[in-house]
Design a protein around this motif. Structure first.
Motif, PDB file in Angstrom:
ATOM      1  N   UNK A   1       0.815  -1.193   0.000  1.00  0.00           N
ATOM      2  CA  UNK A   1       0.000   0.000   0.000  1.00  0.00           C
ATOM      3  C   UNK A   1       0.862   1.261   0.000  1.00  0.00           C
ATOM      4  N   UNK A   2       2.031   1.182   0.580  1.00  0.00           N
ATOM      5  CA  UNK A   2       2.889   2.357   0.623  1.00  0.00           C
ATOM      6  C   UNK A   2       3.464   2.689  -0.751  1.00  0.00           C
ATOM      7  N   UNK A   3       3.478   1.733  -1.679  1.00  0.00           N
ATOM      8  CA  UNK A   3       3.952   2.001  -3.032  1.00  0.00           C
ATOM      9  C   UNK A   3       2.976   2.878  -3.809  1.00  0.00           C
ATOM     10  N   UNK A   4       1.729   2.907  -3.360  1.00  0.00           N
ATOM     11  CA  UNK A   4       0.724   3.689  -4.071  1.00  0.00           C
ATOM     12  C   UNK A   4       0.931   5.188  -3.886  1.00  0.00           C
ATOM     13  N   UNK A   5       1.376   5.604  -2.728  1.00  0.00           N
ATOM     14  CA  UNK A   5       1.513   7.023  -2.430  1.00  0.00           C
ATOM     15  C   UNK A   5       2.920   7.534  -2.724  1.00  0.00           C
ATOM     16  N   UNK A   6       3.408   7.219  -3.889  1.00  0.00           N
ATOM     17  CA  UNK A   6       4.712   7.742  -4.295  1.00  0.00           C
ATOM     18  C   UNK A   6       4.515   9.128  -4.912  1.00  0.00           C
ATOM     19  N   UNK A   7       5.597   9.817  -5.109  1.00  0.00           N
ATOM     20  CA  UNK A   7       5.521  11.172  -5.658  1.00  0.00           C
ATOM     21  C   UNK A   7       4.965  11.162  -7.079  1.00  0.00           C
ATOM     22  N   UNK A   8       5.357  10.198  -7.882  1.00  0.00           N
ATOM     23  CA  UNK A   8       4.898  10.132  -9.276  1.00  0.00           C
ATOM     24  C   UNK A   8       3.394   9.886  -9.347  1.00  0.00           C
ATOM     25  N   UNK A   9       2.888   9.011  -8.488  1.00  0.00           N
ATOM     26  CA  UNK A   9       1.453   8.711  -8.501  1.00  0.00           C
ATOM     27  C   UNK A   9       0.652   9.917  -8.034  1.00  0.00           C
ATOM     28  N   UNK A  10       1.123  10.601  -7.010  1.00  0.00           N
ATOM     29  CA  UNK A  10       0.406  11.773  -6.515  1.00  0.00           C
ATOM     30  C   UNK A  10       0.405  12.908  -7.545  1.00  0.00           C
ATOM     31  N   UNK A  11       1.514  13.112  -8.215  1.00  0.00           N
ATOM     32  CA  UNK A  11       1.581  14.153  -9.245  1.00  0.00           C
ATOM     33  C   UNK A  11       0.664  13.799 -10.411  1.00  0.00           C
ATOM     34  N   UNK A  12       0.652  12.548 -10.820  1.00  0.00           N
ATOM     35  CA  UNK A  12      -0.230  12.126 -11.915  1.00  0.00           C
ATOM     36  C   UNK A  12      -1.694  12.263 -11.525  1.00  0.00           C
ATOM     37  N   UNK A  13      -2.028  11.977 -10.278  1.00  0.00           N
ATOM     38  CA  UNK A  13      -3.408  12.104  -9.817  1.00  0.00           C
ATOM     39  C   UNK A  13      -3.855  13.560  -9.820  1.00  0.00           C
ATOM     40  N   UNK A  14      -3.024  14.452  -9.334  1.00  0.00           N
ATOM     41  CA  UNK A  14      -3.366  15.877  -9.327  1.00  0.00           C
ATOM     42  C   UNK A  14      -3.462  16.411 -10.752  1.00  0.00           C
TER      43      UNK A  14
END
Length: 96
Positions: A1-14
């Protein structure tokens, strides 16, 4: 689950949230201008949906993107004009 909240995923989501919110922001801006003139159009999202469907269907059948754009704009224009005639000319209730 901690792999989901990486910087790349958060930037792509925003970035995708901003990209997907642009049509709604433009509809809200158009509605703000409409309300300043005294007309309340609660069907802005319906007009957008029907225009998008008309444009998609035109591109699907005619295989021409520019005609699809014109059809989508035309559907939105016609539905906006119908709404304006009903609420302004016929003095129908704007918000039921």
């Amino acid at each position: 689950m901690s792999d989901f909240f990486t910087e790349a995923v958060l930037i792509a989501t925003v970035a995708s949230a901003i990209r997907f919110s642009v049509p709604l922001l433009l509809a809200g801006l158009g509605e703000a201008y409409g309300q300043r003139s005294g007309v309340l159009n609660l069907g802005v999202d319906g007009v957008m949906l029907r225009g998008a469907f008309g444009g998609y269907y035109a591109v699907l059948k005619l295989d021409n993107v520019w005609l699809g754009l014109l059809v989508g704009l035309g559907v939105g224009l016609v539905l906006g004009a119908i709404s304006a005639v009903i609420t302004v000319t016929l003095k129908a209730e704007q918000g039921i």
